[in-house]
Design an enzyme around this catalytic site. Structure first.
Site, PDB file in Angstrom:
ATOM      1  N   PHE A 161     -70.153  -7.125  68.436  1.00 20.52           N
ATOM      2  CA  PHE A 161     -69.841  -8.050  69.532  1.00 20.52           C
ATOM      3  C   PHE A 161     -70.379  -7.488  70.841  1.00 20.52           C
ATOM      4  O   PHE A 161     -70.781  -6.317  70.891  1.00 20.52           O
ATOM      5  CB  PHE A 161     -68.315  -8.255  69.617  1.00 20.52           C
ATOM      6  CG  PHE A 161     -67.554  -6.973  69.849  1.00 20.52           C
ATOM      7  CD1 PHE A 161     -67.269  -6.540  71.140  1.00 20.52           C
ATOM      8  CD2 PHE A 161     -67.148  -6.184  68.770  1.00 20.52           C
ATOM      9  CE1 PHE A 161     -66.588  -5.349  71.354  1.00 20.52           C
ATOM     10  CE2 PHE A 161     -66.456  -4.992  68.978  1.00 20.52           C
ATOM     11  CZ  PHE A 161     -66.182  -4.574  70.277  1.00 20.52           C
ATOM     12  N   PHE A 182     -69.561  -5.761  73.916  1.00 24.57           N
ATOM     13  CA  PHE A 182     -70.640  -4.833  73.605  1.00 24.57           C
ATOM     14  C   PHE A 182     -70.076  -3.655  72.814  1.00 24.57           C
ATOM     15  O   PHE A 182     -69.700  -2.650  73.394  1.00 24.57           O
ATOM     16  CB  PHE A 182     -71.296  -4.338  74.924  1.00 24.57           C
ATOM     17  CG  PHE A 182     -71.868  -5.494  75.725  1.00 24.57           C
ATOM     18  CD1 PHE A 182     -73.107  -6.027  75.394  1.00 24.57           C
ATOM     19  CD2 PHE A 182     -71.133  -6.048  76.763  1.00 24.57           C
ATOM     20  CE1 PHE A 182     -73.623  -7.100  76.113  1.00 24.57           C
ATOM     21  CE2 PHE A 182     -71.655  -7.129  77.479  1.00 24.57           C
ATOM     22  CZ  PHE A 182     -72.895  -7.659  77.159  1.00 24.57           C
TER      23      PHE A 182
HETATM   24 CU1  CUA Z   1     -75.664  -5.916  71.174  1.00 25.35          CU
HETATM   25 CU2  CUA Z   1     -77.693  -5.332  72.203  1.00 25.35          CU
END
Ligand code: CUA
Length: 168
Positions: free
Chosen positions: A86, A88
Site C-alpha cells: 500500500f 507507502f
Molecule cells: Cu509503492 Cu512505489
C-alpha cells in the site's frame, strides 16, 4: 563519364541491399512481437494465475485484513503469505518465515500499482489493485531481506520498504 555512372549504380545497389535488410529486420521484429502476444498474453501481468479481489475491501475483509491469515502454514514445508502493498509500505511487516520452506506470496494493493522486489532474490513482481500477484520462493539462507517498491506510486515511493525475516 562511364566510371561515374558505374559508381552511381554501385551505390544504388548498396543502398537497395540495406533497404532490403532493414525491411527483413522489420518483419522479423513484427513477427516476434506477434509471437510473444500469442504465446505469452496470459501470465505476464499479474504474476501467477488470474485472481481478482475488490481493492476497496481488502483492508477490511478477507485474508489480507485478518492478521491470523497473514502467514499461514499450508503444508509441512509450505506457507502462504498474504501481503498488502500500500502507499507507502507493506503489511505484514516484518514478514517472518522459516528457512527452506516454500513460501507462496499472494500480494495485492488497496490503492495504486506498487512493486514487490526482494533484495538478493529474483522475486520481482508488479502489484496491481484488484489483482493478486502470486509468486513462490524458498529462502535458502536465514537473515533479513529488504522489500523494495520499484514502481513509482506517489510522494512516499522512495520510502516504501518492507522486511522479510527468514529464521533458521
Ligand atoms: Cu509503492 Cu512505489
Amino acid at each position: 563519364m562511364m566510371d561515374e555512372h558505374r559508381a552511381h549504380r554501385a551505390i544504388l545497389a548498396y543502398e537497395k541491399a540495406w533497404l532490403a535488410f532493414s525491411l527483413v529486420m522489420l518483419f522479423a521484429f513484427l513477427a516476434l512481437i506477434g509471437y510473444t502476444l500469442v504465446t505469452h498474453t496470459s501470465g505476464v501481468i499479474p504474476a501467477g494465475k488470474l485472481e481478482r479481489v475488490d481493492p476497496t475491501k481488502v483492508r477490511t475483509e478477507g485474508p489480507w485484513a485478518d492478521p491470523a491469515q497473514a502467514v499461514v502454514q499450508t503444508g509441512p514445508h509450505q506457507y502462504t503469505v498474504h501481503v498488502l502493498a500500500f502507499a507507502f509500505g507493506y503489511q505484514p511487516n516484518p514478514i517472518e518465515v522459516p528457512k527452506g520452506a516454500e513460501i507462496v506470496f499472494k500480494i495485492t494493493s488497496p490503492d495504486v500499482i506498487h512493486g514487490f522486489y526482494v533484495e538478493g532474490t529474483n522475486l520481482n513482481v508488479e502489484v496491481l489493485p484488484g489483482e493478486v500477484s502470486t509468486v513462490r520462493y524458498t529462502f535458502k539462507k536465514a537473515g533479513e531481506y529488504r522489500i523494495i517498491c520499484n514502481q513509482y506510486c506517489g510522494v512516499g515511493h522512495q520510502n516504501m520498504f518492507g522486511k522479510i525475516v527468514v529464521k533458521e
